[in-house]
Design a protein around this motif. Sequence first.
Motif, PDB file in Angstrom:
ATOM      1  N   VAL A  34       0.866  -1.168   0.000  1.00 54.38           N
ATOM      2  CA  VAL A  34       0.000   0.000   0.000  1.00 54.38           C
ATOM      3  C   VAL A  34       0.910   1.227   0.000  1.00 54.38           C
ATOM      4  O   VAL A  34       1.916   1.264   0.709  1.00 54.38           O
ATOM      5  CB  VAL A  34      -0.912  -0.017   1.253  1.00 54.38           C
ATOM      6  CG1 VAL A  34      -1.764   1.231   1.323  1.00 54.38           C
ATOM      7  CG2 VAL A  34      -1.758  -1.278   1.272  1.00 54.38           C
ATOM      8  N   GLU A  35       0.555   2.239  -0.779  1.00 53.87           N
ATOM      9  CA  GLU A  35       1.423   3.402  -0.948  1.00 53.87           C
ATOM     10  C   GLU A  35       1.789   4.069   0.375  1.00 53.87           C
ATOM     11  O   GLU A  35       2.946   4.424   0.595  1.00 53.87           O
ATOM     12  CB  GLU A  35       0.770   4.423  -1.877  1.00 53.87           C
ATOM     13  CG  GLU A  35       1.698   5.571  -2.225  1.00 53.87           C
ATOM     14  CD  GLU A  35       1.100   6.527  -3.244  1.00 53.87           C
ATOM     15  OE1 GLU A  35       1.534   7.690  -3.248  1.00 53.87           O
ATOM     16  OE2 GLU A  35       0.218   6.125  -4.010  1.00 53.87           O
ATOM     17  N   ASP A  36       0.803   4.244   1.272  1.00 55.65           N
ATOM     18  CA  ASP A  36       1.088   4.874   2.564  1.00 55.65           C
ATOM     19  C   ASP A  36       2.133   4.082   3.343  1.00 55.65           C
ATOM     20  O   ASP A  36       3.017   4.657   3.975  1.00 55.65           O
ATOM     21  CB  ASP A  36      -0.187   4.997   3.409  1.00 55.65           C
ATOM     22  CG  ASP A  36      -1.149   6.050   2.870  1.00 55.65           C
ATOM     23  OD1 ASP A  36      -0.736   6.845   1.997  1.00 55.65           O
ATOM     24  OD2 ASP A  36      -2.309   6.068   3.324  1.00 55.65           O
ATOM     25  N   ARG A  37       2.012   2.770   3.322  1.00 55.39           N
ATOM     26  CA  ARG A  37       2.965   1.918   4.055  1.00 55.39           C
ATOM     27  C   ARG A  37       4.357   2.026   3.447  1.00 55.39           C
ATOM     28  O   ARG A  37       5.347   2.117   4.146  1.00 55.39           O
ATOM     29  CB  ARG A  37       2.497   0.475   4.050  1.00 55.39           C
ATOM     30  CG  ARG A  37       3.438  -0.473   4.764  1.00 55.39           C
ATOM     31  CD  ARG A  37       2.674  -1.277   5.772  1.00 55.39           C
ATOM     32  NE  ARG A  37       3.529  -2.281   6.379  1.00 55.39           N
ATOM     33  CZ  ARG A  37       3.885  -2.224   7.644  1.00 55.39           C
ATOM     34  NH1 ARG A  37       3.442  -1.271   8.416  1.00 55.39           N
ATOM     35  NH2 ARG A  37       4.653  -3.146   8.164  1.00 55.39           N
TER      36      ARG A  37
END
Length: 167
Positions: free
Chosen positions: A34-37
């Motif tokens: 996931v991009e945020d992670r």
Amino acid sequence: PKHRFGFPYSNDFCEKQFGCSAEKVVELLEPFMVEDRSERLTKIVEDRIFDIVPVVEGLYDLGNIAAVCRTVEGLGIGTIHIITGDGKYKQSARTTQGSHKWLQSQRWESTKDCLSTAKSDGYKVVVTDLEAAVSLDEIDWTQKTLLLFGNEHAGVSEEAKELADQR
């Protein structure tokens, strides 16, 4: 295993562990994150400090090792080295509270091997010593620095004091 100081995950490490470069590992895994992670992990790694290496020598109470891990991780330092000495420990119910997941740890059996390797890797060796204590302000933290803490009963060993660049 070869002992190392500083940033522990070189391309050599990735090539031996995964058969390809660090860049290739990231390229292969990134589509599954996931991009945020991914951004969070990148920021954490970029902010980690590897030029200050805390070393604990012969700690007896495992709870104290856990406390050191929590403190080191909280300060953003990426690695901790542990000189096991005689290997006798007092069991403890205290835990690292997950801080060990963010730390690279290295165990040593010998103070001399640990400090000699650090020096050969360009680290200044500073040991905590109540008899010859210097202020934290007197330590040049812009240099690669190994900071050695002794055990709960006897402090740092005489061997560590002899090998120290600063006490």
